[in-house]
Design an enzyme around this catalytic site. Structure first.
Site, mmCIF file in Angstrom:
data_model
loop_
_atom_site.group_PDB
_atom_site.id
_atom_site.type_symbol
_atom_site.label_atom_id
_atom_site.label_comp_id
_atom_site.label_asym_id
_atom_site.label_seq_id
_atom_site.Cartn_x
_atom_site.Cartn_y
_atom_site.Cartn_z
ATOM 1 N N HIS A 96 -4.659 4.021 -7.373
ATOM 2 C CA HIS A 96 -5.054 3.864 -5.978
ATOM 3 C C HIS A 96 -4.989 5.194 -5.235
ATOM 4 C CE1 HIS A 96 -4.323 -0.764 -5.737
ATOM 5 N NE2 HIS A 96 -5.218 -0.432 -6.637
ATOM 6 N N GLU A 98 -3.512 6.009 -2.493
ATOM 7 C CA GLU A 98 -2.179 6.366 -2.014
ATOM 8 C C GLU A 98 -1.385 7.082 -3.104
ATOM 9 O OE1 GLU A 98 -3.195 2.310 -0.071
ATOM 10 O OE2 GLU A 98 -3.637 3.364 -1.943
ATOM 11 N N CYS A 122 -1.454 -1.842 -0.950
ATOM 12 C CA CYS A 122 -0.960 -2.994 -1.710
ATOM 13 C C CYS A 122 0.535 -2.836 -1.941
ATOM 14 C CB CYS A 122 -1.704 -3.098 -3.046
ATOM 15 S SG CYS A 122 -1.245 -1.799 -4.233
ATOM 16 N N CYS A 125 1.519 0.291 -3.997
ATOM 17 C CA CYS A 125 1.437 1.511 -3.204
ATOM 18 C C CYS A 125 2.539 1.558 -2.150
ATOM 19 C CB CYS A 125 0.057 1.641 -2.563
ATOM 20 S SG CYS A 125 -1.227 1.969 -3.784
#
Length: 194
Positions: A96, A98, A122, A125
């Site tokens: 992801h 992040e 999420c 993250c």
């Protein structure tokens, strides 16, 4: 040739006062725009997400976007959102935005920084954000708000005392016109209309 009046305000020879632009990007817009620009590097056909980490001095210390891990040929990886076998989807593999922003940091750490991200983080993250010491998350979209992962994420962020705020845009788009540099003082018609 410019002249100055008694108030130290520059004045052109024809008497026109020159003042700073008023439609410049404010810091939050700038950082969210960097996150969205970073997302344009993503090869994910269904979801392009970017993140931008900023320190207390308004300096960018990390950016990232969603993609496959380094060294993994993304031509050989699955990009599907759904399949009979979860291993044939992107979810077990993709990193992801992040995570990539934290890993791509250009400083010793990101403790006390703010993360601007296109999509609410999420739960996975959120764990990284907490462990990295990021103090605040500014997100643009929370389209998966009701999912279990986002519910868990909010629970984790709340428990860790990390603030999160939805970004409120003053404009719906920012147009990057590479040719504008050739026309000083000229803004694109799109920027003027916003």
């Amino acid at each position: 040739m410019e002249q100055e009046n008694n108030n130290q305000t520059p004045v052109l020879q024809n008497g026109s006062v020159i003042t700073k632009r008023e439609d410049y990007l404010e810091w939050p817009e700038y950082f969210m725009a960097v996150a969205f620009l970073s997302a344009q590097r993503s090869k994910d056909p269904s979801s392009q997400v970017g993140a931008c980490i900023v320190n207390q001095e308004n300096k960018i210390v990390g950016i990232g976007y969603n993609g496959m891990p380094n060294g993994c040929n993304d031509d050989l990886m699955p990009w599907s959102r759904a399949a009979d076998n979860r291993l044939d989807t992107k979810y077990p593999y993709v990193c992801h935005a992040e995570l990539n922003a934290i890993m791509n940091k250009n400083s010793a750490d990101v403790k006390g920084c703010t993360m601007y991200v296109a999509l609410f983080p999420c739960n996975e993250c959120a764990k990284l954000i907490i462990q990295a010491g990021i103090k605040e998350v500014i997100y643009f979209s929370d389209k998966y708000h009701e999912s279990l992962e986002m519910t868990a994420s909010r629970k984790l962020l709340n428990m860790a005392g990390i603030g999160y705020t939805q970004f409120k845009a003053r404009r719906t788009q920012i147009v990057i016109d590479f040719n504008s540099i050739n026309h000083p003082g000229m803004l694109s018609s799109t920027a003027k209309s916003k």
